[in-house]
Design a protein around this motif. Structure first.
Motif, short mmCIF file in Angstrom:
data_model
loop_
_atom_site.label_atom_id
_atom_site.label_comp_id
_atom_site.label_asym_id
_atom_site.label_seq_id
_atom_site.Cartn_x
_atom_site.Cartn_y
_atom_site.Cartn_z
N LEU A 164 4.36 -21.82 20.65
CA LEU A 164 5.39 -22.70 20.06
C LEU A 164 6.57 -21.95 19.44
O LEU A 164 7.28 -22.50 18.60
N THR A 165 6.77 -20.71 19.82
CA THR A 165 7.92 -19.95 19.33
C THR A 165 8.56 -19.21 20.50
O THR A 165 7.99 -19.12 21.57
N GLU A 166 9.72 -18.67 20.26
CA GLU A 166 10.35 -17.78 21.23
C GLU A 166 10.16 -16.35 20.75
O GLU A 166 11.11 -15.61 20.53
N ALA A 167 8.89 -15.98 20.59
CA ALA A 167 8.57 -14.66 20.06
C ALA A 167 7.31 -14.10 20.73
O ALA A 167 6.53 -14.84 21.33
N PHE A 168 7.17 -12.79 20.60
CA PHE A 168 6.00 -12.09 21.09
C PHE A 168 5.38 -11.32 19.93
O PHE A 168 6.08 -10.88 19.02
N GLY A 169 4.08 -11.11 19.99
CA GLY A 169 3.39 -10.28 19.02
C GLY A 169 2.62 -9.20 19.75
O GLY A 169 2.04 -9.44 20.82
N CYS A 170 2.60 -7.99 19.20
CA CYS A 170 1.86 -6.89 19.82
C CYS A 170 0.42 -6.93 19.35
O CYS A 170 0.15 -7.08 18.15
N ASN A 171 -0.51 -6.78 20.30
CA ASN A 171 -1.92 -6.83 19.92
C ASN A 171 -2.41 -5.50 19.34
O ASN A 171 -3.53 -5.41 18.86
N ARG A 172 -1.58 -4.45 19.33
CA ARG A 172 -1.95 -3.16 18.78
C ARG A 172 -1.27 -2.86 17.44
O ARG A 172 -1.91 -2.58 16.45
N CYS A 173 0.07 -2.90 17.47
CA CYS A 173 0.82 -2.48 16.27
C CYS A 173 1.20 -3.64 15.37
O CYS A 173 1.81 -3.43 14.32
N GLN A 174 0.85 -4.87 15.74
CA GLN A 174 1.07 -6.07 14.94
C GLN A 174 2.54 -6.34 14.64
O GLN A 174 2.87 -7.02 13.68
N GLN A 175 3.45 -5.82 15.47
CA GLN A 175 4.87 -6.10 15.31
C GLN A 175 5.21 -7.42 16.00
O GLN A 175 4.55 -7.83 16.95
N ILE A 176 6.26 -8.07 15.51
CA ILE A 176 6.73 -9.32 16.10
C ILE A 176 8.11 -9.08 16.69
O ILE A 176 8.96 -8.43 16.08
N PHE A 177 8.32 -9.59 17.89
CA PHE A 177 9.57 -9.44 18.61
C PHE A 177 10.09 -10.83 18.98
O PHE A 177 9.34 -11.67 19.43
N VAL A 178 11.39 -11.05 18.77
CA VAL A 178 12.01 -12.34 19.10
C VAL A 178 13.00 -12.15 20.24
O VAL A 178 13.56 -11.07 20.42
N LEU A 179 13.21 -13.22 20.99
CA LEU A 179 14.17 -13.18 22.09
C LEU A 179 15.59 -13.32 21.55
O LEU A 179 15.85 -14.11 20.66
N GLU A 180 16.50 -12.56 22.14
CA GLU A 180 17.91 -12.61 21.79
C GLU A 180 18.72 -12.68 23.07
O GLU A 180 18.24 -12.34 24.15
N GLU A 181 19.98 -13.09 22.97
CA GLU A 181 20.95 -13.11 24.06
C GLU A 181 20.41 -13.76 25.33
O GLU A 181 20.26 -13.13 26.37
N ASN A 182 20.11 -15.04 25.23
CA ASN A 182 19.67 -15.84 26.38
C ASN A 182 18.41 -15.30 27.06
O ASN A 182 18.25 -15.40 28.26
N GLY A 183 17.53 -14.70 26.29
CA GLY A 183 16.26 -14.24 26.83
C GLY A 183 16.32 -12.93 27.58
O GLY A 183 15.39 -12.58 28.29
N LEU A 184 17.38 -12.16 27.42
CA LEU A 184 17.50 -10.88 28.11
C LEU A 184 17.08 -9.70 27.25
O LEU A 184 16.81 -8.62 27.77
N ILE A 185 17.03 -9.89 25.94
CA ILE A 185 16.75 -8.79 25.01
C ILE A 185 15.71 -9.26 24.00
O ILE A 185 15.71 -10.42 23.59
N ILE A 186 14.81 -8.33 23.59
CA ILE A 186 13.92 -8.63 22.48
C ILE A 186 14.33 -7.77 21.30
O ILE A 186 14.81 -6.65 21.47
N GLU A 187 14.17 -8.32 20.11
CA GLU A 187 14.51 -7.62 18.87
C GLU A 187 13.27 -7.53 18.01
O GLU A 187 12.54 -8.51 17.84
N GLN A 188 13.02 -6.36 17.47
CA GLN A 188 11.86 -6.15 16.60
C GLN A 188 12.18 -6.67 15.20
O GLN A 188 13.20 -6.32 14.62
N LEU A 189 11.30 -7.54 14.70
CA LEU A 189 11.47 -8.02 13.34
C LEU A 189 10.73 -7.07 12.41
O LEU A 189 9.51 -6.94 12.47
N SER A 190 11.48 -6.37 11.59
CA SER A 190 10.87 -5.41 10.69
C SER A 190 11.72 -5.30 9.44
O SER A 190 12.93 -5.19 9.51
N THR A 191 11.07 -5.31 8.30
CA THR A 191 11.81 -5.18 7.05
C THR A 191 11.89 -3.73 6.60
O THR A 191 12.65 -3.40 5.72
#
Length: 136
Positions: A30-57
């Motif tokens: 239910l999101t436009e995001a991916f989660g890594c099963n190893r490093c637990q990072q979350i990535f969201v889609l950007e620019e019409n689904g051509l790029i992923i961006e890492q969400l990190s503080t």
């Protein structure tokens, strides 16, 4: 090297993690995001689904990748690419300008000042390059 054309990222597929070679990006329901099963990072889609961006503080710059069909390619240039020419320029200026000036100055306490200044200016670009390559 010419930039590789990116493919549209499909939210229903699994992809390898761009951070870790062994991790796998799994779609988050239910999101436009991916989660890594190893490093637990979350990535969201950007620019019409051509790029992923890492969400990190913890990282001050946004890390983004483009999918080529086989692997992830970073969309940002490497930090080291911009610091290396600056470091080389500073070292060349030291050799061409500073060295003749230091050799022509009278001996005594001023030569120690010139030498100390030359060493500091030679260490600064080395420190810049080391920090740039350490981050990337």
């Amino acid at each position: 090297m010419p930039p590789q054309k990116g493919q549209k990222i499909d939210l229903s597929k699994e992809y390898p993690c761009p951070c870790r070679r062994r991790g796998c990006l799994v779609p988050i329901t239910l999101t436009e995001a991916f989660g890594c099963n190893r490093c637990q990072q979350i990535f969201v889609l950007e620019e019409n689904g051509l790029i992923i961006e890492q969400l990190s503080t913890t990282y001050p710059y946004k890390k983004t990748w483009r999918w080529t069909g086989h692997r992830w390619v970073s969309t940002q240039g490497n930090l080291g690419e911009s610091y290396l020419p600056v470091a080389l320029l500073i070292v060349l200026v030291l050799l061409i300008v500073w060295l003749p000036l230091a050799l022509q100055s009278p001996t005594g306490p001023s030569i120690i000042l010139w030498a100390l200044l030359a060493v500091i200016l030679a260490v600064l670009p080395a420190l810049m390059v080391w920090l740039a390559y350490r981050r990337s």
